[in-house]
Design an enzyme around this catalytic site. Structure first.
Site, short mmCIF file in Angstrom:
data_model
loop_
_atom_site.label_atom_id
_atom_site.label_comp_id
_atom_site.label_asym_id
_atom_site.label_seq_id
_atom_site.Cartn_x
_atom_site.Cartn_y
_atom_site.Cartn_z
N ARG A 1 32.76 41.68 42.31
CA ARG A 1 32.81 41.12 43.46
C ARG A 1 31.35 42.63 43.67
O ARG A 1 31.06 43.26 43.27
CB ARG A 1 33.53 42.09 45.06
CG ARG A 1 34.83 41.14 44.83
CD ARG A 1 36.11 41.87 46.03
NE ARG A 1 37.50 41.63 46.21
CZ ARG A 1 38.02 41.55 44.88
NH1 ARG A 1 38.53 41.93 44.14
NH2 ARG A 1 38.79 40.43 45.45
N HIS B 1 32.81 37.25 41.88
CA HIS B 1 32.70 35.63 41.19
C HIS B 1 31.15 34.80 40.83
O HIS B 1 31.33 33.32 40.89
CB HIS B 1 34.37 34.97 40.53
CG HIS B 1 34.78 35.76 40.21
ND1 HIS B 1 34.94 37.81 40.17
CD2 HIS B 1 36.78 35.64 40.97
CE1 HIS B 1 36.38 37.40 39.83
NE2 HIS B 1 37.09 37.09 40.37
N HIS C 1 38.98 34.38 33.42
CA HIS C 1 39.32 35.44 34.55
C HIS C 1 41.37 34.00 33.63
O HIS C 1 42.01 33.33 34.64
CB HIS C 1 39.08 34.20 36.07
CG HIS C 1 39.68 34.85 37.75
ND1 HIS C 1 40.84 34.55 37.37
CD2 HIS C 1 39.39 35.76 38.31
CE1 HIS C 1 41.00 35.26 38.87
NE2 HIS C 1 40.15 36.05 39.04
N ASP D 1 44.56 44.71 42.76
CA ASP D 1 43.76 43.42 42.35
C ASP D 1 42.60 45.11 42.17
O ASP D 1 41.58 45.08 43.25
CB ASP D 1 43.02 42.98 43.69
CG ASP D 1 42.08 42.28 43.48
OD1 ASP D 1 41.37 42.01 42.79
OD2 ASP D 1 41.72 41.01 44.42
N GLU E 1 40.73 40.62 32.98
CA GLU E 1 39.63 41.15 33.24
C GLU E 1 39.20 41.84 32.69
O GLU E 1 38.71 43.12 33.98
CB GLU E 1 38.84 40.74 34.33
CG GLU E 1 39.13 39.50 35.03
CD GLU E 1 39.31 39.30 36.25
OE1 GLU E 1 37.86 38.46 36.77
OE2 GLU E 1 39.75 39.67 37.35
#
Length: 381
Positions: free
Chosen positions: A104, A129, A203, A277, A343
């Site tokens: 982000r 992304h 991803h 996340d 990631e």
């Protein structure tokens, strides 16, 4: 003399057969066609151990990874779609290359050399992304495939100056290679003709129990050797704090089932993300040598994946937004926790947070992110 000649020919034949048996293969085929008629290729890499990896040119994405369990039973541990239609209708970043800037950017804005750039906002108030048409949604060119000890495919995408608001023409390559040790490597490289920002990653969605497994990935055991993580605000942008994992639900320094604490609403961070996340801080800067940054194991099948990288951060996402509207390769509906994402990358919102380092790339420099997914099995417990 005749016997010696026959023996010599036999040895040559056996030697040739051994060489052939040890050679991995890279095979290309059509996966489907874009709405404008362009062909989307699929390249299948197969090693001597029988493991296979399929990469598709749309998004330079991993479509399938077939690996054995401790009894030799094969399963696909990568989540995704069986056909191109799914990737076009609901992309979900399945296995895709994400960029120019993975993760982000607050407000979709960043400053470079005194000028402010605006990228599309596609995740609440922020850019995610790369924007609405990031690298995951473009058709990459297959520029090279090689069979041999480590079959590979290299794909390329040239992002024009101004693409999604980013400055400079960026030429990016993604090379996938599979060796006989069941190691899948991804090598990202990029060059630019003007100063820009770059933070590429993959991803891939993973479930070591296999795609479509009844219990999903919540029973997978996760290890992340990090002492800190970067907490976020309610919109998933890091606050700038480096917070200790000790004594929190973010402590994965010892193997812990993904599902053990994923719904622990006593931690505000879990509420913000509807689960995990977040970015774990492996180090404050890139490492001189690659090292293990995450490990994922299914204790039932024994399938294990170690992620090796030199990147300072790893974003762990626990598949929080699967809501039963997606049907995957196994003809099963994907639900929350059916797969996880790991990631390796620079920290989220790095362009706006100097304490996180820099993702700047200048002409004459080469950006690189090299990662290895090492698959193996554990013995029965």
């Amino acid at each position: 003399m005749r016997t010696a000649a026959i023996s010599c020919l036999t040895l040559i034949a056996l030697s040739a057969g051994a060489t052939t048996a040890l050679a991995g293969t890279a095979q290309r085929a059509e996966f489907g066609r874009m709405p404008d008629g362009r062909v989307v290729e699929a390249i299948t890499l197969t090693n001597d151990a029988g493991m296979t990896v399929r990469v598709i040119a749309l998004g330079a994405a991993i479509q399938s990874v077939m690996v054995p369990d401790r009894d030799g039973q094969m399963a696909d541990v990568a989540i995704g779609y069986a056909t191109l239609d799914g990737y076009l209708a609901m992309p979900e970043y399945f296995g895709a290359t994400v960029g120019r800037v993975a993760n982000r950017i607050a407000g979709g804005r960043f400053e470079l050399d005194g000028k402010t750039y605006q990228t599309p906002v596609n995740n609440g108030p922020n850019a995610l992304h790369g924007g609405t048409a990031g690298f995951d949604k473009v058709l990459w060119e297959v520029v090279e495939i090689e069979s041999g000890d480590a079959p590979s495919v290299t794909l390329r995408y040239v992002s024009p100056d101004g693409d999604q608001g980013y400055p400079g023409e960026l030429t990016t390559t993604a090379t996938y290679a599979l060796n006989d040790a069941n190691e899948l490597s991804i090598d990202y490289r990029a060059t630019t003709d003007a100063p820009t920002v770059v933070n590429l990653s993959n991803h891939g969605y993973w479930n070591m129990a296999g795609d479509g497994a009844t219990a999903g990935a919540l029973g997978n055991l996760l290890t992340i050797p990090a002492e800190e993580y970067t907490p976020t605000d309610a919109t998933a942008i890091p606050t700038g704090e480096f917070r200790k994992v000790e004594g929190t639900v973010f402590d994965f320094r010892t193997a812990t089932a993904v599902g053990d604490r994923v719904r622990d609403a006593s931690d505000e961070q879990i509420v913000f993300g509807r689960g995990y996340d977040h970015n774990w801080v492996i180090s404050r800067e890139r490492s001189a040598e690659p090292r293990m940054i995450a490990r994922l194991e299914d204790p039932v099948s024994g399938r294990t994946m170690e992620l090796i990288s030199d990147q300072p951060g790893v974003q762990f996402y626990s598949g929080n937004f699967f809501d039963g509207t997606i049907v995957g390769k196994s003809d099963r509906i994907y639900r929350m926790g059916d797969a996880v994402v790991l990631e390796p990358q620079m920290f989220p919102d790095t362009p706006n947070q100097p304490a996180f380092g820099s993702v700047r790339l200048d002409p004459g420099q080469t950006y690189r992110n090299h990662m290895v997914f090492r698959f193996s099995t554990t013995p029965r417990r």
